[in-house]
Design a protein around this motif. Structure first.
Motif, short mmCIF file in Angstrom:
data_model
loop_
_atom_site.label_atom_id
_atom_site.label_comp_id
_atom_site.label_asym_id
_atom_site.label_seq_id
_atom_site.Cartn_x
_atom_site.Cartn_y
_atom_site.Cartn_z
N ILE A 53 0.86 -1.19 0.00
CA ILE A 53 0.00 0.00 0.00
C ILE A 53 0.90 1.24 0.00
O ILE A 53 1.74 1.42 0.89
CB ILE A 53 -0.92 0.01 1.23
CG1 ILE A 53 -1.92 -1.15 1.15
CG2 ILE A 53 -1.65 1.34 1.37
CD1 ILE A 53 -2.94 -1.03 0.03
N TRP A 54 0.71 2.10 -1.00
CA TRP A 54 1.56 3.27 -1.16
C TRP A 54 1.44 4.23 0.02
O TRP A 54 2.44 4.84 0.45
CB TRP A 54 1.20 4.01 -2.45
CG TRP A 54 1.58 3.26 -3.69
CD1 TRP A 54 0.80 2.41 -4.40
CD2 TRP A 54 2.85 3.29 -4.35
NE1 TRP A 54 1.49 1.90 -5.47
CE2 TRP A 54 2.75 2.43 -5.47
CE3 TRP A 54 4.05 3.96 -4.11
CZ2 TRP A 54 3.82 2.22 -6.34
CZ3 TRP A 54 5.11 3.76 -4.99
CH2 TRP A 54 4.99 2.89 -6.08
N SER A 55 0.26 4.41 0.55
CA SER A 55 0.03 5.49 1.52
C SER A 55 0.43 5.13 2.94
O SER A 55 0.56 6.02 3.78
CB SER A 55 -1.45 5.89 1.50
OG SER A 55 -2.27 4.77 1.82
N ARG A 56 0.61 3.85 3.25
CA ARG A 56 0.91 3.46 4.64
C ARG A 56 2.42 3.55 4.91
O ARG A 56 3.22 2.90 4.24
CB ARG A 56 0.40 2.05 4.93
CG ARG A 56 0.49 1.70 6.43
CD ARG A 56 -0.22 0.41 6.75
NE ARG A 56 -0.05 0.03 8.15
CZ ARG A 56 -0.83 0.41 9.14
NH1 ARG A 56 -1.87 1.17 8.89
NH2 ARG A 56 -0.59 0.02 10.38
N LYS A 57 2.79 4.33 5.90
CA LYS A 57 4.20 4.57 6.19
C LYS A 57 4.85 3.38 6.88
O LYS A 57 6.04 3.09 6.66
CB LYS A 57 4.36 5.83 7.04
CG LYS A 57 3.94 7.11 6.32
CD LYS A 57 4.08 8.33 7.21
CE LYS A 57 3.64 9.60 6.49
NZ LYS A 57 3.72 10.79 7.38
N ASP A 58 4.12 2.71 7.75
CA ASP A 58 4.65 1.56 8.48
C ASP A 58 3.95 0.31 7.96
O ASP A 58 2.83 -0.01 8.40
CB ASP A 58 4.40 1.74 9.98
CG ASP A 58 5.03 0.64 10.82
OD1 ASP A 58 5.88 -0.09 10.28
OD2 ASP A 58 4.68 0.52 12.01
N PRO A 59 4.55 -0.40 7.02
CA PRO A 59 3.84 -1.53 6.38
C PRO A 59 3.33 -2.54 7.40
O PRO A 59 4.00 -2.86 8.39
CB PRO A 59 4.91 -2.14 5.47
CG PRO A 59 5.86 -1.03 5.19
CD PRO A 59 5.89 -0.22 6.46
#
Length: 256
Positions: free
Chosen positions: A214-220
């Motif tokens: 997911i592009w928008s999530r900073k902490d996968p």
């Protein structure tokens, strides 16, 4: 031991083993494509845990500048097919339904040359979006997809579902508790909170939803939560199955 008695003992042993490994608490873990950044890790976890899942494929933009169904990723998909996972369509261009317009559909893809544009597709055009991942998957792996699809974002209408059914595709959503939250902002929904919520709320028969990036999530989500989720559910007596075994879809997927 006489041969007949030996055969009887063996049959009882096998039956007992089957009973011991049978599971009456299945869950159905599914992954939609994304930027594929966590795909190698997901494959490693599934192999290590001996879990089979269902993947829904779209040709989405990837971290390496290619797309999720290009030649670079073909070996990855071949390996997952060889492992016995199941596969369905997520539309070729990750086409999000925005509304009905007469007998047609307003859509907005997030991938491909028309990403971000809004336009209208008729039923035949939507069916082509559903078929293209299936055709590409068969070309990559030599296997056929299941006649199942997941509409991007889960957005549908009765008319859209009827159009998809007309060309042989049945829609698959997910359970409310099965929304694993990997596309939510990590600042507000940290991985430990999402994991605890899933382990608390998931029930037998639930379809679970995650992504391969997911592009928008900073902490996968997957590196922190996927394996603890699988292990935690196993400890609660759950088992994992593909949508081939889901009672709602067995008729549609028979023979696949």
């Amino acid at each position: 031991m006489p041969r007949a008695a030996e055969a009887l003992a063996l049959s009882l042993l096998l039956a007992g083993g089957a009973a011991a490994t049978a599971c009456d608490k299945p869950v159905y873990l599914t992954f939609d494509t994304g930027h594929m950044g966590v795909a190698p890790l997901v494959a490693q976890v599934l192999q290590r845990q001996q879990v089979k899942v269902t993947f829904f494929l779209a040709d989405e933009r990837t971290l390496d500048g290619g797309s999720s169904l290009d030649d670079h990723w073909a070996p990855w998909w071949r390996a997952r097919a060889a492992e016995g996972h199941a596969f369905g369509s997520h539309t070729w261009s990750h086409v999000v339904w925005r509304g009905d317009e007469g007998a047609q559909f307003r859509v907005q893809p997030t991938a491909g040359p028309r990403a971000g544009q809004r336009y209208v597709l008729d039923g035949a055009g939507y069916c082509e979006e559903l078929r293209k991942p299936s055709q590409r998957f068969e070309a990559m792996t030599g296997q056929k997809m299941l006649p199942l699809f997941r509409a991007p974002g889960g957005k549908t209408s009765p008319a859209l579902l009827a159009a998809a059914q007309h060309c042989g595709f049945t829609h698959v959503g997910w359970a409310p508790a099965g929304f694993l939250g990997d596309e939510l902002p990590s600042e507000r929904y940290p991985n430990d909170k999402l994991l605890a919520q899933a382990l608390r709320d998931i029930r037998p028969g639930d379809i679970l939803l995650a992504h391969l990036g997911i592009w928008s999530r900073k902490d996968p989500w997957a590196p922190a939560a996927l394996e603890p989720l699988i292990e935690g559910l196993k400890q609660r007596g759950f088992c994992f199955a593909t949508l081939r075994e889901h009672p709602r879809y067995t008729a549609a997927t028979a023979g696949r």
